[in-house]
Design a protein around this motif. Structure first.
Motif, PDB file in Angstrom:
ATOM      1  N   UNK A 276       0.929  -1.252  -0.059  1.00 35.41           N
ATOM      2  CA  UNK A 276       0.021   0.069   0.012  1.00 35.41           C
ATOM      3  C   UNK A 276       1.012   1.192  -0.057  1.00 35.41           C
ATOM      4  N   UNK A 277       1.973   1.045  -0.541  1.00 32.26           N
ATOM      5  CA  UNK A 277       3.123   2.398  -0.508  1.00 32.26           C
ATOM      6  C   UNK A 277       3.562   2.646   0.790  1.00 32.26           C
ATOM      7  N   UNK A 278       3.345   1.808   1.894  1.00 34.44           N
ATOM      8  CA  UNK A 278       3.721   2.391   3.220  1.00 34.44           C
ATOM      9  C   UNK A 278       5.373   1.864   3.365  1.00 34.44           C
ATOM     10  N   UNK A 279       5.867   1.011   2.678  1.00 34.95           N
ATOM     11  CA  UNK A 279       7.156   0.724   2.539  1.00 34.95           C
ATOM     12  C   UNK A 279       7.762   0.134   1.165  1.00 34.95           C
ATOM     13  N   UNK A 280       8.951   0.411   0.823  1.00 30.68           N
ATOM     14  CA  UNK A 280       9.242   0.206  -0.511  1.00 30.68           C
ATOM     15  C   UNK A 280       9.429  -1.296  -0.539  1.00 30.68           C
TER      16      UNK A 280
END
Length: 448
Positions: A293-297
């Motif tokens: 969800x884009x929260x960590x690469x």
């Protein structure tokens, strides 16, 4: 009585923007009129001056479950407290194996193995290297040619840039990789304009692969890589039957087929992966963006069992594939990924996107007839709106639209040249779709 409740921390606005060389950004123009963000929750960003900006871009095609999901942030914090980092070479963490299994369960049967990396760019270069190495160990070392597609985007590594087909992304970097060729893109405005979903016209574009086989020889060709929906170039859905035809030709000639699903993976087209929507089983699928969800690469490659198993030979103490990254399967990214998959499952967001698709398409198609609109394309919860270019200033109308959206209409969207791209989080409501379309109409009129 004094209010002793905690106050939000003041947002520090930098007074010097010079040091940061921003990626894929018109730096000089940005620093004259910055678009600075300070927070995000659900369907909105918050600017440094406190305005709520509705997110019609899912950040950058990645926050499919919306922003500020506490379940994800708490999972990251818990993992950071327990173990911040573990070396991925010769060591492992339980969460990486669990996440790989869950991603493989979402993928079409046969894509049973996951190789983790940190981005879509790394996923593409990983898949290309796996393809080349596979043919080497299969005794077909002459298969070194990689085939991309015009207007394709496969990240910014040397491999991805080479097979990519967006001219402005290639022209500054010389020859790139040798032995690369490209299929034609699949877009014909005259025959496909204002199409909802996959256009009827265009399956024959896949037959160009036969021409490349005749030109170069099948025994030189390692892999073909395509996006099921070309997103970064401005939303080009694959024509009906196109991907199946590519699969038929690649199988006929022993060429591997890679689907780049960095954008389309994890619900964007109403399914976990677009391969399921189209009923096509590729040899590999690249993913990133929505997996956390884009929260960590995080990125990765789903690999067919037949390819994976070919590497599992020779002395067992030797490394089977000399490839990987320091942050492959990073503990924090794995925690984010597992929490994200829980949300997708529990809230049925893939199914939700599928149900919203016709309503989204109808709403966006209502923009037909607005000034300078040349075409609108929709598929899943994604749309591309082509605007006529200004004479001698290609891309300027789109850039002005980006600024008008952010500064004047409290809207975030994507632009590709003079194409406005809409790709909202899968949690978007019907009312919010209407709000987005209304604001896009105002943007189009403002830059007419």
């Amino acid at each position: 009585m004094l209010d002793k409740s905690p106050h939000p921390a003041a947002v520090n606005v930098p007074n010097d923007l010079a040091a940061h060389w921003m990626p894929f950004t018109a730096n000089r123009a940005f620093k004259k009129a910055p678009r600075l963000l300070a927070g995000a929750k659900d369907m909105h960003y918050v600017t440094v001056d406190g305005r709520k900006i509705i997110d019609a871009a899912a950040g950058m095609w990645c926050t499919n479950a919306g922003h500020g999901r506490v379940q994800i942030s708490e999972a990251i914090a818990k993992q950071a407290a327990a173990m911040d980092y573990a070396p991925p070479f010769q060591f492992g963490i339980p969460q990486a194996f669990e996440l790989a299994s869950r991603i493989a369960d979402l993928a079409p049967a046969g894509l049973d193995h996951v190789f983790f990396c940190n981005s879509g760019s790394e996923a593409v270069d990983t898949a290309l290297k796996i393809a080349l190495a596979y043919h080497q160990i299969a005794g077909q070392g002459s298969r070194t040619r990689l085939i991309g597609r015009e207007r394709g985007y496969h990240g910014v590594g040397f491999g991805g840039t080479s097979v990519g087909g967006i001219v402005t992304n290639r022209k500054m970097f010389g020859m790139l990789l040798a032995g690369v060729d490209h299929l034609p893109h699949t877009y014909d405005r005259e025959k496909q304009a204002f199409t909802r979903g996959e256009p009827d016209y265009g399956v024959h574009f896949a037959d160009e692969l036969e021409r490349l086989v005749n030109l170069h020889g099948a025994n030189t060709m390692a892999a073909v890589i395509v996006e099921p929906m070309a997103g970064s170039t401005g939303v080009l859905p694959a024509p009906k039957g196109y991907l199946k035809r590519l699969r038929e030709i690649t199988q006929k000639h022993g060429i591997l087929l890679i689907f780049d699903e960095v954008i389309t993976g994890f619900g964007r087209l109403g399914f976990a992966f677009a391969a399921e929507r189209y009923g096509v089983l590729p040899d590999m699928i690249t993913f990133a963006k929505g997996v956390t969800n884009g929260a960590a690469p995080m990125g990765g490659v789903l690999v067919r069992d037949t390819i994976h198993d070919a590497f599992m030979s020779g002395p067992e103490h030797l490394v089977e594939l000399a490839h990987g990254y320091t942050y492959s399967a990073h503990p924090l990214a794995c925690a984010a990924g597992l929490a994200t998959l829980d949300i997708y499952r529990d809230e049925k967001l893939f199914e939700r996107a599928r149900a919203l698709e016709p309503k989204f398409a109808d709403a966006v198609m209502s923009l037909k007839g607005e000034p300078n609109v040349l075409d609108i394309r929709t598929v899943g919860l994604t749309a591309g709106i082509d605007l006529a270019s200004r004479p001698d200033l290609p891309g300027k109308r789109g850039f002005d639209g980006l600024n008008s959206a952010f500064h004047d209409n409290d809207l975030m969207l994507r632009v590709a040249g003079d194409t406005l791209a809409l790709t909202p989080p899968l949690i978007v409501s019907e009312d919010q779709i209407g709000e987005i379309v209304e604001k896009v109409a105002r943007v189009i009129r403002a830059v007419a």
